[in-house]
Design a protein around this motif. Structure first.
Motif, PDB file in Angstrom:
ATOM      1  N   PHE A 112     -29.740 -70.493 -14.349  1.00 35.71           N
ATOM      2  CA  PHE A 112     -28.585 -70.567 -13.397  1.00 35.71           C
ATOM      3  C   PHE A 112     -29.125 -69.897 -12.272  1.00 35.71           C
ATOM      4  O   PHE A 112     -29.485 -68.839 -12.340  1.00 35.71           O
ATOM      5  CB  PHE A 112     -27.266 -70.149 -14.002  1.00 35.71           C
ATOM      6  CG  PHE A 112     -26.866 -71.033 -14.856  1.00 35.71           C
ATOM      7  CD1 PHE A 112     -26.322 -72.389 -14.869  1.00 35.71           C
ATOM      8  CD2 PHE A 112     -26.874 -70.960 -16.360  1.00 35.71           C
ATOM      9  CE1 PHE A 112     -25.746 -73.282 -15.862  1.00 35.71           C
ATOM     10  CE2 PHE A 112     -26.383 -71.706 -17.601  1.00 35.71           C
ATOM     11  CZ  PHE A 112     -25.875 -72.848 -17.129  1.00 35.71           C
ATOM     12  N   GLN A 113     -28.547 -70.335 -10.924  1.00 40.19           N
ATOM     13  CA  GLN A 113     -28.581 -69.798  -9.827  1.00 40.19           C
ATOM     14  C   GLN A 113     -30.037 -69.431  -9.554  1.00 40.19           C
ATOM     15  O   GLN A 113     -30.360 -68.590  -9.035  1.00 40.19           O
ATOM     16  CB  GLN A 113     -27.810 -68.579  -9.669  1.00 40.19           C
ATOM     17  CG  GLN A 113     -26.547 -68.891 -10.236  1.00 40.19           C
ATOM     18  CD  GLN A 113     -25.320 -68.204  -9.697  1.00 40.19           C
ATOM     19  OE1 GLN A 113     -25.323 -67.705  -8.529  1.00 40.19           O
ATOM     20  NE2 GLN A 113     -24.181 -67.710 -10.392  1.00 40.19           N
ATOM     21  N   SER A 160     -30.520 -66.194 -13.543  1.00 36.82           N
ATOM     22  CA  SER A 160     -30.570 -65.699 -15.101  1.00 36.82           C
ATOM     23  C   SER A 160     -31.059 -66.889 -15.807  1.00 36.82           C
ATOM     24  O   SER A 160     -30.501 -68.013 -15.639  1.00 36.82           O
ATOM     25  CB  SER A 160     -28.952 -65.139 -15.013  1.00 36.82           C
ATOM     26  OG  SER A 160     -28.412 -66.262 -15.459  1.00 36.82           O
ATOM     27  N   HIS A 187     -23.830 -63.699 -29.775  1.00 36.44           N
ATOM     28  CA  HIS A 187     -22.833 -63.028 -28.695  1.00 36.44           C
ATOM     29  C   HIS A 187     -22.426 -63.715 -27.744  1.00 36.44           C
ATOM     30  O   HIS A 187     -23.197 -64.678 -27.289  1.00 36.44           O
ATOM     31  CB  HIS A 187     -23.560 -61.628 -28.436  1.00 36.44           C
ATOM     32  CG  HIS A 187     -22.665 -60.609 -28.666  1.00 36.44           C
ATOM     33  ND1 HIS A 187     -21.901 -59.956 -27.730  1.00 36.44           N
ATOM     34  CD2 HIS A 187     -22.604 -59.753 -29.863  1.00 36.44           C
ATOM     35  CE1 HIS A 187     -21.408 -58.964 -27.920  1.00 36.44           C
ATOM     36  NE2 HIS A 187     -21.587 -58.763 -29.682  1.00 36.44           N
ATOM     37  N   THR A 188     -21.498 -63.276 -26.864  1.00 37.86           N
ATOM     38  CA  THR A 188     -20.865 -64.025 -25.885  1.00 37.86           C
ATOM     39  C   THR A 188     -22.221 -63.919 -24.802  1.00 37.86           C
ATOM     40  O   THR A 188     -22.753 -62.814 -24.674  1.00 37.86           O
ATOM     41  CB  THR A 188     -19.655 -63.357 -25.110  1.00 37.86           C
ATOM     42  OG1 THR A 188     -18.810 -63.529 -26.330  1.00 37.86           O
ATOM     43  CG2 THR A 188     -19.175 -64.114 -24.056  1.00 37.86           C
ATOM     44  N   GLY A 189     -22.245 -65.039 -24.026  1.00 40.07           N
ATOM     45  CA  GLY A 189     -23.123 -64.950 -23.290  1.00 40.07           C
ATOM     46  C   GLY A 189     -24.857 -65.167 -23.633  1.00 40.07           C
ATOM     47  O   GLY A 189     -25.870 -65.459 -23.219  1.00 40.07           O
ATOM     48  N   SER A 190     -25.075 -65.683 -25.052  1.00 41.79           N
ATOM     49  CA  SER A 190     -26.149 -65.810 -25.676  1.00 41.79           C
ATOM     50  C   SER A 190     -26.942 -67.184 -25.495  1.00 41.79           C
ATOM     51  O   SER A 190     -28.155 -67.368 -25.643  1.00 41.79           O
ATOM     52  CB  SER A 190     -26.129 -65.525 -27.237  1.00 41.79           C
ATOM     53  OG  SER A 190     -25.328 -66.431 -27.750  1.00 41.79           O
ATOM     54  N   GLY A 191     -26.130 -67.995 -24.952  1.00 46.82           N
ATOM     55  CA  GLY A 191     -26.451 -69.163 -24.450  1.00 46.82           C
ATOM     56  C   GLY A 191     -25.895 -70.579 -25.318  1.00 46.82           C
ATOM     57  O   GLY A 191     -26.632 -71.806 -25.261  1.00 46.82           O
ATOM     58  N   LYS A 192     -24.993 -70.344 -26.195  1.00 48.44           N
ATOM     59  CA  LYS A 192     -24.581 -71.383 -27.360  1.00 48.44           C
ATOM     60  C   LYS A 192     -24.167 -72.458 -26.487  1.00 48.44           C
ATOM     61  O   LYS A 192     -24.334 -73.656 -26.752  1.00 48.44           O
ATOM     62  CB  LYS A 192     -23.440 -70.753 -28.081  1.00 48.44           C
ATOM     63  CG  LYS A 192     -23.721 -69.523 -28.912  1.00 48.44           C
ATOM     64  CD  LYS A 192     -22.692 -69.099 -29.687  1.00 48.44           C
ATOM     65  CE  LYS A 192     -21.552 -68.642 -29.235  1.00 48.44           C
ATOM     66  NZ  LYS A 192     -21.701 -67.307 -28.367  1.00 48.44           N
ATOM     67  N   SER A 193     -23.024 -72.286 -25.165  1.00 50.63           N
ATOM     68  CA  SER A 193     -22.330 -73.237 -24.799  1.00 50.63           C
ATOM     69  C   SER A 193     -23.446 -74.041 -24.039  1.00 50.63           C
ATOM     70  O   SER A 193     -23.257 -75.322 -23.762  1.00 50.63           O
ATOM     71  CB  SER A 193     -21.380 -72.684 -24.014  1.00 50.63           C
ATOM     72  OG  SER A 193     -20.971 -73.379 -22.752  1.00 50.63           O
ATOM     73  N   THR A 194     -24.301 -73.425 -23.163  1.00 55.10           N
ATOM     74  CA  THR A 194     -25.361 -74.029 -22.432  1.00 55.10           C
ATOM     75  C   THR A 194     -26.236 -74.987 -23.269  1.00 55.10           C
ATOM     76  O   THR A 194     -26.486 -76.143 -23.227  1.00 55.10           O
ATOM     77  CB  THR A 194     -26.431 -72.853 -21.874  1.00 55.10           C
ATOM     78  OG1 THR A 194     -25.468 -72.007 -21.041  1.00 55.10           O
ATOM     79  CG2 THR A 194     -27.421 -73.686 -20.930  1.00 55.10           C
ATOM     80  N   ALA A 197     -30.346 -68.608 -19.083  1.00 53.49           N
ATOM     81  CA  ALA A 197     -29.349 -69.055 -19.962  1.00 53.49           C
ATOM     82  C   ALA A 197     -30.156 -69.441 -21.559  1.00 53.49           C
ATOM     83  O   ALA A 197     -29.477 -69.188 -22.558  1.00 53.49           O
ATOM     84  CB  ALA A 197     -28.414 -69.969 -19.697  1.00 53.49           C
TER      85      ALA A 197
END
Ligand code: ADP
Length: 302
Positions: free
Chosen positions: A14-15, A22, A43-50, A24
């Motif tokens: 991203f970006q 960063s 954990h939150t931010g670990s890339g699951k949603s991506t 993802a």
């Protein structure tokens, strides 16, 4: 093996090119076995949603490859009609086997029907006047006739335990758990072969959670559906999943059966993923050779 989805060397940035750049996902390779209930934890931010957004084409892979292989007829489509998978010349029937999402002419719209993604709090997207109309929206949008759309919607609602008495109600009159089921039925009615559920029980009470998971387990049995579950709850994963993918800072750190992954307690704790105590205790007992399962009575266990 028979895999419905395979990702190879997937990376997502991203970006890119800014100071905020960063990763993802970092060189992530994984497979989802057809018919499994696979959990993605991290954990939150670990890339699951991506990751899950790559699987239904909401995010297109810029680096790495994703392959999908579907059956000819989605189990919920009783009319037996299939839609075009490749724009123009080929259909699902003609082109079987493993397809790369980067293939020329790949139809991402069709992919979104095959890979149903249920977002967190999906009930916020309910909008029609009646429950039935809401669930019919997807199939109608796919070009189904009203008659077919209605049959698919009723089938999907029934498979989630929503009875006829609710068809004519406004979605807004339903309980939280019912709303959630109607929203999931809306995705189901489009005949996905892979159903991705992002934190499906968030915000429900324990009874509502158990009930929804029972319905989800039923989908797998009755429709031979593959389910990918994104979850924070180690307890739910331990109870309902059979395979687990563990993401940490965009990398796949562990994969295997629930037993394999959850037996590596220290590694999980190192990623901030603590096992529920009762589970941890159970695995210790099992490792020490005791033939005991969750749900056994004391008499059965000793
Ligand atoms: P999870 O679902 O496990 O919480 P995400 O896939 O949402 O993780 O996020 C993975 C990483 O990518 C995080 O560092 C997050 O900040 C970053 N990220 C996700 N989406 C975006 C975006 N649209 N723009 C910038 N960074 C993003």
């Amino acid at each position: 093996g028979d895999y419905i989805v395979e990702a190879e060397h997937l990376s997502a940035i991203f970006q890119e090119g800014t100071a905020m750049e960063s990763f993802a996902l970092k060189d992530l390779s994984m497979k989802i076995r057809r018919g499994s209930l696979t959990a993605v934890i991290g954990h939150t931010g670990s890339g699951k949603s991506t990751l899950v957004q790559h699987l239904n084409g909401l995010i297109k892979a810029k680096s790495g490859e994703i392959f999908v292989s579907f059956r000819e007829n989605p189990p919920l489509v009783k009319s037996g009609k299939s839609f075009l998978f490749f724009k123009g010349k080929k259909t699902v029937i003609e082109k079987k086997g493993r397809l790369s999402l980067s293939e020329e002419g790949f139809d991402y719209r069709a992919l979104r029907f095959k890979v149903g993604l249920v977002f967190q709090y999906p009930e916020y997207q309910l909008f029609e006047e009646t429950v039935l109309a809401d669930v019919m929206f997807g199939p109608l949008n796919q070009g189904k006739t009203r008659e077919d759309a209605e049959a698919l919607a009723k089938d999907a609602l029934a498979s989630l335990g929503i009875g006829e008495e609710l068809y004519a109600k406004s979605p807004f009159e339903l309980s939280g758990g019912q709303k959630r089921k109607v929203a999931i039925a809306g995705v189901l009615a489009m005949g996905p072969e892979l159903l991705i559920l992002d934190e499906p029980t968030a915000g429900l009470d324990p009874a509502g959670r158990d009930e929804l998971f029972e319905e989800i387990a039923g989908l797998r049995k009755n429709y031979a559906m593959t389910i990918l579950l994104v979850s924070h709850s180690m307890d739910d994963v331990a109870r309902y999943a059979d395979e687990v993918l563990v993401l940490h800072q965009g990398e796949l750190k562990m994969e295997g059966t629930v037993e394999e992954v959850f037996s590596k307690k220290e590694e999980l704790e190192g990623m901030g993923l603590g096992l529920p105590q009762i589970r941890a205790l159970l695995f210790d007992l099992q490792k020490n050779g005791l033939d005991i399962q969750l749900g056994n009575t004391v008499e059965e266990a000793v």
